[in-house]
Design a protein around this motif. Structure first.
Motif, mmCIF file in Angstrom:
data_model
loop_
_atom_site.group_PDB
_atom_site.id
_atom_site.type_symbol
_atom_site.label_atom_id
_atom_site.label_comp_id
_atom_site.label_asym_id
_atom_site.label_seq_id
_atom_site.Cartn_x
_atom_site.Cartn_y
_atom_site.Cartn_z
ATOM 1 N N GLN A 16 -16.027 11.232 8.850
ATOM 2 C CA GLN A 16 -15.591 9.920 8.370
ATOM 3 C C GLN A 16 -16.535 9.361 7.304
ATOM 4 O O GLN A 16 -16.410 8.210 6.896
ATOM 5 N N PHE A 17 -17.476 10.188 6.857
ATOM 6 C CA PHE A 17 -18.532 9.784 5.934
ATOM 7 C C PHE A 17 -17.996 9.028 4.715
ATOM 8 O O PHE A 17 -18.588 8.043 4.264
ATOM 9 N N GLY A 18 -16.878 9.496 4.192
ATOM 10 C CA GLY A 18 -16.375 8.902 2.959
ATOM 11 C C GLY A 18 -15.497 7.686 3.149
ATOM 12 O O GLY A 18 -15.173 7.004 2.167
ATOM 13 N N MET A 19 -15.104 7.387 4.388
ATOM 14 C CA MET A 19 -14.130 6.310 4.592
ATOM 15 C C MET A 19 -14.674 4.933 4.233
ATOM 16 O O MET A 19 -14.035 4.148 3.540
ATOM 17 N N ILE A 20 -15.892 4.606 4.735
ATOM 18 C CA ILE A 20 -16.449 3.288 4.439
ATOM 19 C C ILE A 20 -16.734 3.150 2.950
ATOM 20 O O ILE A 20 -16.552 2.089 2.358
ATOM 21 N N PHE A 21 -17.164 4.261 2.313
ATOM 22 C CA PHE A 21 -17.382 4.212 0.870
ATOM 23 C C PHE A 21 -16.061 4.118 0.120
ATOM 24 O O PHE A 21 -15.987 3.531 -0.959
ATOM 25 N N GLY A 22 -15.015 4.710 0.703
ATOM 26 C CA GLY A 22 -13.697 4.585 0.085
ATOM 27 C C GLY A 22 -13.231 3.140 0.059
ATOM 28 O O GLY A 22 -12.727 2.641 -0.962
ATOM 29 N N LEU A 23 -13.424 2.443 1.159
ATOM 30 C CA LEU A 23 -13.048 1.029 1.215
ATOM 31 C C LEU A 23 -13.913 0.196 0.275
ATOM 32 O O LEU A 23 -13.430 -0.715 -0.407
ATOM 33 N N LYS A 24 -15.202 0.527 0.237
ATOM 34 C CA LYS A 24 -16.098 -0.225 -0.647
ATOM 35 C C LYS A 24 -15.759 0.051 -2.108
ATOM 36 O O LYS A 24 -15.864 -0.849 -2.965
ATOM 37 N N GLY A 25 -15.352 1.289 -2.413
ATOM 38 C CA GLY A 25 -14.935 1.596 -3.770
ATOM 39 C C GLY A 25 -13.719 0.791 -4.183
ATOM 40 O O GLY A 25 -13.609 0.348 -5.336
ATOM 41 N N LEU A 26 -12.800 0.565 -3.246
ATOM 42 C CA LEU A 26 -11.650 -0.291 -3.538
ATOM 43 C C LEU A 26 -12.093 -1.702 -3.865
ATOM 44 O O LEU A 26 -11.570 -2.341 -4.787
ATOM 45 N N ALA A 27 -13.068 -2.201 -3.090
ATOM 46 C CA ALA A 27 -13.584 -3.538 -3.366
ATOM 47 C C ALA A 27 -14.202 -3.600 -4.761
ATOM 48 O O ALA A 27 -14.042 -4.593 -5.484
ATOM 49 N N VAL A 28 -14.878 -2.531 -5.149
ATOM 50 C CA VAL A 28 -15.532 -2.503 -6.456
ATOM 51 C C VAL A 28 -14.516 -2.552 -7.588
ATOM 52 O O VAL A 28 -14.667 -3.324 -8.542
#
Length: 310
Positions: free
Chosen positions: A236-248
Motif C-alpha cells: 500500500q506504499f503508494g496509496m497515501i502518496f497517490g492521494l497526496k499527489g491528487l491534492a497537489v
C-alpha cells in the motif's frame, strides 16, 4: 534562523518528490482529461523494482520468498532501469485498460473505475509476489558520500540532497522537452484539441502512449526517492502518496505543470513545519491546505478559470 532554514530545506526535499509525482497525474489529465488512480500503484512498483535491482532480498511472505536477483546495480543505474521498466508497464496498462474504453468513447467515469481496478490489481499482485513486509534499501547507496552534510548550522542528509537534485533535474528536463521539442509540442496539441491534432497528422494514440510512459517513469522515480529516504512500508506504499499527489495537482491547478511543482513545494514545507509531537497529523496538512485553497480559489493556484458560455 538556523531552525527555520532547516525546516525549509526539509520541506523542499520532500516537496520536490511530491512535485514530480504530481506531474505524472498532470500529464495524463492534460491529454485525456482523466485522473489515473493507478498512478499510486506505479509509485510502489518503481520502489520495489529498484530494491530488487539493488540486490535486495525479499522476505518469507510472498511468491519470491528469500529470492533476489543474481546481480546488483549501483543506485542511479537501478533508478534509471526501474523507471524505464515501470514506464513500459504504464504503456501496457494504457493499451489494456484505457485504450479500449477510449476507442468505444465510453463514459469518463468508466475510465476512472478502470484505473481504480488497475490500482487494486497491481497492489494485490505486489503483495502476492513479495509479501507485506517492510523493506529497507541497502546502506551506502551513494558510494563514498557521507550520510550527512553540514551547511553551517544546518545539517542536511545526503538522501535529501539527492532527492532534491534529481527532482529538480527531472522537472527542468521535462519542462524543456514539453516547451521546445517537436514531440512535446505535439503532446500539447493533442491535449488542446485531439481532433485538430489528428487532422494535422499528429498521431494521438502514440502521444498518449508517450504520456503514460513519462507519467509512470516519474512515479517510479518518486517512489524510489522516497523509499531511499525512509523505507518501503508494504504494497500500500503508494496509496497515501497517490492521494497526496491528487491534492497537489488540484491545489496547483488541474493540468498546470508549474502549478504542480509549486504546490508540491508548498505542501512539503507546510508538512516540515509540523512539530514532531504532532507528526501523526502531517498527512492531513495537504488536504487541509487544499480545502482552504479551494474555498478561496477553486481553480487552484495556477489553474485557468473556466469560463462558462451562456
Amino acid at each position: 534562523m538556523a531552525n527555520s532554514l532547516q525546516i525549509i530545506l526539509n520541506g523542499l526535499s520532500i516537496g520536490s518528490v511530491y512535485g514530480i509525482f504530481a506531474l505524472g497525474y498532470t500529464l495524463v489529465f492534460s491529454i485525456l482529461g482523466m485522473i489515473n488512480f493507478a498512478h499510486g500503484a506505479m509509485f510502489a512498483v518503481g520502489a520495489y523494482l529498484t530494491y530488487a535491482l539493488l540486490g535486495g532480498r525479499f522476505g518469507f511472505n510472498g511468491l519470491l520468498a528469500h529470492g533476489q536477483l543474481p546481480f546488483s546495480l549501483p543506485f542511479f543505474w537501478a533508478l534509471l532501469v526501474s523507471g524505464l521498466l515501470t514506464g513500459c508497464l504504464g504503456v501496457a496498462i494504457e493499451g489494456v485498460a484505457f485504450r479500449p474504453l477510449r476507442k468505444r468513447q465510453a463514459d469518463s467515469l468508466l475510465t476512472v473505475v478502470s484505473s481504480l481496478g488497475v490500482a487494486v490489481a497491481l497492489t494485490s499482485f505486489i503483495q502476492y509476489l513479495v509479501g507485506a513486509e517492510i523493506y529497507t534499501y541497502p546502506d551506502r547507496l551513494y558510494g563514498d558520500l557521507p550520510a550527512t552534510i553540514a551547511l553551517g548550522e544546518v545539517t542536511l542528509r545526503t538522501a535529501q540532497l539527492v532527492i532534491f537534485l534529481v527532482s529538480i533535474f527531472l522537472v527542468a528536463l521535462l519542462t524543456y522537452w514539453i516547451q521546445y521539442t517537436f514531440m512535446g509540442k505535439a503532446m500539447q496539441a493533442v491535449a488542446e484539441n485531439p481532433i485538430t491534432a489528428s487532422l494535422l497528422g499528429i498521431p494521438g494514440d502514440r502521444m498518449i502512449m508517450v504520456t503514460f510512459f513519462i507519467s509512470s517513469f516519474l512515479a517510479a522515480v518518486a517512489g524510489t526517492l522516497v523509499a531511499s529516504s525512509v523505507s518501503i512500508t508494504g504494497p500500500q506504499f503508494g496509496m497515501i502518496f497517490g492521494l497526496k499527489g491528487l491534492a497537489v495537482i488540484v491545489l496547483g491547478g488541474l493540468g498546470s505543470v508549474p502549478g504542480a511543482v509549486l504546490a508540491g513545494f508548498l505542501i512539503g514545507i507546510a508538512e516540515a513545519m509540523v512539530p514532531s509531537q504532532l507528526s501523526g497529523f502531517r498527512d492531513a496538512i495537504a488536504f487541509g491546505i487544499l480545502f482552504m485553497t479551494l474555498l478561496i480559489r477553486p481553480q487552484g493556484l495556477m489553474g485557468r478559470k473556466i469560463i462558462e458560455k451562456v
